[in-house]
Design an enzyme around this catalytic site. Sequence first.
Site, PDB file in Angstrom:
ATOM      1  N   GLU A 277      -2.939  -5.966  10.746  1.00 57.65           N
ATOM      2  CA  GLU A 277      -2.505  -7.368  10.809  1.00 57.65           C
ATOM      3  C   GLU A 277      -2.814  -7.997  12.158  1.00 57.65           C
ATOM      4  OE1 GLU A 277       1.631  -8.048   9.852  1.00 57.65           O
ATOM      5  OE2 GLU A 277       1.179  -8.381   7.745  1.00 57.65           O
ATOM      6  N   HIS A 298      -9.394  18.760   2.472  1.00 57.32           N
ATOM      7  CA  HIS A 298      -9.818  19.281   1.171  1.00 57.32           C
ATOM      8  C   HIS A 298     -10.046  18.150   0.170  1.00 57.32           C
ATOM      9  CE1 HIS A 298      -8.933  23.423   2.497  1.00 57.32           C
ATOM     10  NE2 HIS A 298      -8.119  22.754   3.312  1.00 57.32           N
ATOM     11  N   LYS A 412       0.462 -15.301  -1.512  1.00 60.64           N
ATOM     12  CA  LYS A 412       1.815 -15.807  -1.800  1.00 60.64           C
ATOM     13  C   LYS A 412       1.735 -17.165  -2.489  1.00 60.64           C
ATOM     14  CE  LYS A 412       4.094 -13.581   2.121  1.00 60.64           C
ATOM     15  NZ  LYS A 412       4.754 -13.825   3.388  1.00 60.64           N
TER      16      LYS A 412
END
Length: 425
Positions: A277, A298, A412
């Site tokens: 951010e 792995h 949003k």
Amino acid sequence: MVKVDLSGARQFFTTAGPDYAAAARAHQRLAEKNGLGYDFTGWTELPQRIKDTELDAIVATAEKIRARSQALVVIGIGGSYLGARGAIELLKPMPGKGDPRVFFMGNTLSVDALNDTIAALGDMDFDVNVISKSGTTLEPAVSFRIFRELLAKKYGDKANDHIFATTDAKRGVLKSLADKYGWPCFVVPDDVGGRFSVLSAVGLLPMAVAGIDVRKVIDAAIEELKALDLRSPENPAWQYAAARQQLYGKGYGIEILGCYEPSFRFMAEWWKQLYGESEGKDGKGIFPASVEFTADLHSMGQFIQQGPRTLMESIVRFTESRSSFPFPVEAEDADGLNYLAGRDISEVCRVAADAVREAHVSGGVPNLVIEVPKRDEEGFAALVCFFEVACAISGYMSQVNPFDQPGVEAYKKNMFRMLGKPGAK
Ligand code: PA5
């Protein structure tokens, strides 16, 4: 203090090496509070401020919750929960005897996660700490309404005694609700953004409830921030910030943060938010990713070793383990492991880490090591302060405002419009 080892990155630097003059200028802007977003740099004084103001009340509230409840439900998202979760998983991966369980809600809209948490809570006595600076974030607001209902069913007219709000000192829906219903309030300071708020009540109350000694955390953080004010290439925050920026300039656009402690997983999530951010804007930024070693060797090991050479790797290492376990000898040696017998498993892990580093560097992955003495309160404080200061310096070095996040509003807006929120366009 944290130590940074750049020896695994040097061969990837330009001959001039990391630009410490730029790091010095960036540090000066941060210290003099005249850089971009300067009004959100209150985190640089936060530990001392908290010690002088809310720390006693935070500890007293945590003691009250610990004495009466088996669980705390922390409702918050992003900077309003990642630091606390990182700290609790790092320092208290298994709750101790008498420690309440801490559940994290409000960080998802998954109905299954919600129902699973309610089921796990069962008939435990619990308190709620709702954390939202704005008070309007949808995910925590949705969870909070539901947990308020659960509290009302369980405790009737005493339900309000089980709610603690951490929010803006003066404004917002949550602050108004808290005033209306008389919930005790802790403050998300005006001059501290969510991702820099872990050493405020945002992080400290859940941590204290989990049994972490937050006074030790704060005392260590005060010392750490003083030490990190060093204006010299010896400053580990300069070293990390300048090395990353140098590598970014050479095309290493992805940074993977790794650790050999599984309990570090949510600290890495906290770090991803902090760096993602703060730096990912204006078309720039190093993409922060994380790996857990040795497990991910792995799964992701192949990609790291031989995939596109755009990765740099930063490894957090704790000098000392918290415990020991000598590997047992077996008379028959049927599994062929007697060559390890008598050595401590922590030593085996250290050797594995050295081997991985050598392999990755020779495979073309610059390696930075961030070393902390121990996985304890002081170590946690050291990591938080180090990463925060380095993040601000690194952000200023790349000419962005490290303290805003205008991009998170885009989804949003769409979501509120699609959900039919009154007034949303
Ligand atoms: O760093 C940030 O500012 C964000 O991650 C916020 O913490 C997050 O969006 C939650 O916001 P709020 O605390 O206002 O609910």
